[in-house]
Design a protein around this motif. Structure first.
Motif, mmCIF file in Angstrom:
data_model
loop_
_atom_site.group_PDB
_atom_site.id
_atom_site.type_symbol
_atom_site.label_atom_id
_atom_site.label_comp_id
_atom_site.label_asym_id
_atom_site.label_seq_id
_atom_site.Cartn_x
_atom_site.Cartn_y
_atom_site.Cartn_z
ATOM 1 N N THR A 36 0.857 -1.176 0.000
ATOM 2 C CA THR A 36 0.000 0.000 0.000
ATOM 3 C C THR A 36 0.895 1.228 0.000
ATOM 4 O OG1 THR A 36 -1.927 1.066 1.020
ATOM 5 C CG2 THR A 36 -0.217 0.229 2.510
ATOM 6 N N ARG A 48 -2.509 -3.451 -2.684
ATOM 7 C CA ARG A 48 -2.364 -4.193 -3.937
ATOM 8 C C ARG A 48 -1.634 -5.495 -3.637
ATOM 9 N NH1 ARG A 48 1.932 -3.251 -8.880
ATOM 10 N NH2 ARG A 48 1.124 -4.910 -10.239
ATOM 11 N N THR A 49 -2.190 -6.620 -4.033
ATOM 12 C CA THR A 49 -1.544 -7.923 -3.866
ATOM 13 C C THR A 49 -0.859 -8.302 -5.162
ATOM 14 O OG1 THR A 49 -3.217 -8.630 -2.266
ATOM 15 C CG2 THR A 49 -1.887 -10.344 -3.278
ATOM 16 N N SER A 50 0.455 -8.530 -5.085
ATOM 17 C CA SER A 50 1.201 -8.850 -6.293
ATOM 18 C C SER A 50 2.373 -9.771 -5.943
ATOM 19 C CB SER A 50 1.669 -7.561 -6.978
ATOM 20 O OG SER A 50 2.088 -7.838 -8.305
ATOM 21 N N GLN A 76 4.544 -3.231 -6.587
ATOM 22 C CA GLN A 76 3.961 -2.535 -5.439
ATOM 23 C C GLN A 76 2.863 -1.581 -5.889
ATOM 24 O OE1 GLN A 76 8.411 -2.664 -3.325
ATOM 25 N NE2 GLN A 76 7.285 -0.750 -3.383
ATOM 26 N N ALA A 78 -0.940 0.348 -4.942
ATOM 27 C CA ALA A 78 -2.157 0.303 -4.134
ATOM 28 C C ALA A 78 -3.354 0.048 -5.031
ATOM 29 C CB ALA A 78 -2.341 1.611 -3.361
ATOM 30 N N THR A 79 -4.467 -0.300 -4.408
ATOM 31 C CA THR A 79 -5.733 -0.468 -5.121
ATOM 32 C C THR A 79 -6.628 0.720 -4.799
ATOM 33 O OG1 THR A 79 -5.573 -2.878 -5.058
ATOM 34 C CG2 THR A 79 -7.747 -1.936 -5.440
ATOM 35 N N ASN A 94 -12.221 -2.562 -8.959
ATOM 36 C CA ASN A 94 -11.096 -1.832 -8.401
ATOM 37 C C ASN A 94 -10.136 -1.406 -9.500
ATOM 38 O OD1 ASN A 94 -11.724 -2.115 -5.535
ATOM 39 N ND2 ASN A 94 -11.326 -4.279 -5.854
ATOM 40 N N GLU A 96 -6.085 -0.404 -10.057
ATOM 41 C CA GLU A 96 -4.773 -0.521 -9.427
ATOM 42 C C GLU A 96 -3.844 0.601 -9.880
ATOM 43 O OE1 GLU A 96 -4.113 -5.257 -8.452
ATOM 44 O OE2 GLU A 96 -2.957 -4.322 -10.049
ATOM 45 N N TYR A 97 -3.190 1.212 -8.894
ATOM 46 C CA TYR A 97 -2.080 2.121 -9.173
ATOM 47 C C TYR A 97 -0.815 1.293 -8.970
ATOM 48 C CZ TYR A 97 1.254 5.945 -8.613
ATOM 49 O OH TYR A 97 2.335 6.785 -8.739
ATOM 50 N N GLN A 98 -0.133 0.976 -10.058
ATOM 51 C CA GLN A 98 0.981 0.036 -10.019
ATOM 52 C C GLN A 98 2.315 0.771 -10.014
ATOM 53 O OE1 GLN A 98 0.219 -2.541 -13.376
ATOM 54 N NE2 GLN A 98 -1.542 -3.509 -12.394
ATOM 55 N N PRO A 136 -7.274 -4.995 -13.774
ATOM 56 C CA PRO A 136 -6.122 -5.767 -13.316
ATOM 57 C C PRO A 136 -6.172 -7.254 -13.661
ATOM 58 C CG PRO A 136 -6.942 -4.340 -11.566
ATOM 59 C CD PRO A 136 -7.960 -4.329 -12.665
#
Length: 200
Positions: A36, A48-50, A76, A78-79, A94, A96-98, A136
């Protein structure tokens, strides 16, 4: 600059391998990221799970102490809650900001008992990718961002690892950015990493 640094890191690891393979322990690792963006006001966006994946080398200093440099690709960010309330774009629930980095942590590794160690040290992180992903779960919906986040981040890492006699290992780690992601906005990377690896 990021590519040059990454290439140089692998050249250093590769050229020293033949000279020190009986003394140093080389390994690979990978796992999950739960990331996050931490703000001072505590109102952090959803995580964000990655993933993370990379290579490492353990350099023993004594029976209980080693230095462990690593080179990792760490996904990394966040969502963000979808801002498309009318479903105009037919996107996922959702967005995602990656923020993906090449992380170069240099860790002190202290063995508490046989196989179990605590790790702590600085991490030098280079931005590899920045984009907003409106979908995503597919390959579409990506919008690249130019001149957004800073290209370099200074951070730190702390974690636990258990290495079995056959070289297989499991570890958990928390990494935190000490420098801001942006020049003019509050926000630092905050990531819990869990993974497995193997030392040769």
């Amino acid at each position: 600059m990021k590519k040059l640094f990454l290439i140089a890191s692998f050249i250093v690891l590769g050229t020293t391998a033949t000279q020190a393979q009986d003394y140093w322990n080389f390994g690979i690792k990978g796992g999950a990221n739960f990331a996050t963006i931490a703000n001072e006001d505590g109102e952090n966006p959803d995580g964000r799970t990655s993933f993370n994946v990379g290579a490492m080398v353990e350099i023993p200093v004594s029976d209980k102490f080693s230095i462990q440099p690593e080179v990792l690709y760490s996904a990394q960010g966040a969502t963000l809650a979808s801002f498309d309330e009318d479903n105009t774009f037919d996107v996922d629930d959702n967005v995602e900001y990656q923020l993906d980095y090449i992380q170069v942590p240099v860790l002190a590794k202290i063995y508490l008992v046989e196989g179990l160690s605590v790790q702590v040290g600085p991490s030098f992180n280079f931005l590899a990718n920045e984009e907003i992903d409106f979908d995503p779960t597919s390959d579409s919906g990506d919008i690249d961002i130019e001149d957004g986040a800073n290209g370099f981040e200074f951070g730190g890492a702390v974690g636990l690892e258990y290495k079995f006699a056959n070289g297989f290992l499991i570890q958990g780690r928390y990494t935190r950015g000490f420098s801001e992601i942006y020049d003019n906005a509050d926000g630092r990377n905050s990531v819990v990493q869990a993974g497995i690896g193997f030392m040769f």
